[in-house]
Design a protein around this motif. Structure first.
Motif, PDB file in Angstrom:
ATOM      1  N   ALA A  38     -10.499   2.971  -2.748  1.00  0.00           N
ATOM      2  CA  ALA A  38      -9.444   3.258  -3.727  1.00  0.00           C
ATOM      3  C   ALA A  38      -8.205   2.584  -3.305  1.00  0.00           C
ATOM      4  O   ALA A  38      -7.688   2.023  -4.251  1.00  0.00           O
ATOM      5  N   ILE A  39      -7.654   2.345  -2.448  1.00  0.00           N
ATOM      6  CA  ILE A  39      -6.661   1.546  -2.013  1.00  0.00           C
ATOM      7  C   ILE A  39      -6.878   0.075  -2.615  1.00  0.00           C
ATOM      8  O   ILE A  39      -5.832  -0.471  -3.216  1.00  0.00           O
ATOM      9  N   ALA A  41       0.165   4.912  -2.127  1.00  0.00           N
ATOM     10  CA  ALA A  41       0.071   5.631  -0.801  1.00  0.00           C
ATOM     11  C   ALA A  41      -0.700   6.978  -1.087  1.00  0.00           C
ATOM     12  O   ALA A  41      -1.341   7.685   0.037  1.00  0.00           O
ATOM     13  N   GLY A  42      -0.838   7.414  -2.333  1.00  0.00           N
ATOM     14  CA  GLY A  42      -1.752   8.513  -2.723  1.00  0.00           C
ATOM     15  C   GLY A  42      -3.230   8.162  -2.581  1.00  0.00           C
ATOM     16  O   GLY A  42      -4.043   9.171  -2.398  1.00  0.00           O
ATOM     17  N   GLU A  43      -3.769   7.008  -2.352  1.00  0.00           N
ATOM     18  CA  GLU A  43      -5.082   6.625  -1.995  1.00  0.00           C
ATOM     19  C   GLU A  43      -5.108   6.812  -0.543  1.00  0.00           C
ATOM     20  O   GLU A  43      -6.735   6.468  -0.333  1.00  0.00           O
ATOM     21  N   VAL A  75       1.023  -1.250   0.037  1.00  0.00           N
ATOM     22  CA  VAL A  75      -0.029  -0.001   0.036  1.00  0.00           C
ATOM     23  C   VAL A  75       0.938   1.260  -0.057  1.00  0.00           C
ATOM     24  O   VAL A  75       0.654   2.214  -0.852  1.00  0.00           O
ATOM     25  N   TYR A  76       1.949   1.163   0.742  1.00  0.00           N
ATOM     26  CA  TYR A  76       2.704   2.564   1.000  1.00  0.00           C
ATOM     27  C   TYR A  76       3.534   2.618  -0.298  1.00  0.00           C
ATOM     28  O   TYR A  76       3.718   3.606  -0.798  1.00  0.00           O
TER      29      TYR A  76
END
Length: 86
Positions: free
Chosen positions: A61-62, A53-55, A48-49
């Protein structure tokens, strides 16, 4: 001054960790399923990072981002999605 900065950095780190845990508690919790296990969250947190990360903090969204980037997921996170049928 240095102690004050280190104390602030520690708070920031704890806040990030807490938000990540909260994020992953909800990440694998579609209406019909139970929440993801700690192991599942641990498996996908780095991805995820790295990829999405922008989500953060938008859980939908992730999840969509991780699915879009399936070929770039770590083996551990990919297996979580395989188990979940996603």
């Amino acid at each position: 001054m240095k102690a004050r900065f280190l104390r602030f950095a520690g708070v920031k780190c704890r806040a990030r960790r807490a938000s990540t845990v909260g994020l992953f508690l909800a990440l694998f919790a579609p209406a019909a399923y139970a929440q993801g296990t700690a192991e599942q969250r641990r498996a996908c947190t780095p991805d995820v990072y790295r990829l999405c990360a922008g989500e953060i903090p938008n859980v939908r969204a992730i999840t969509a981002c991780l699915r879009r980037n399936r070929s770039s997921l770590s083996e551990a996170c990919r297996s979580v999605f395989d188990q979940a049928g996603g």
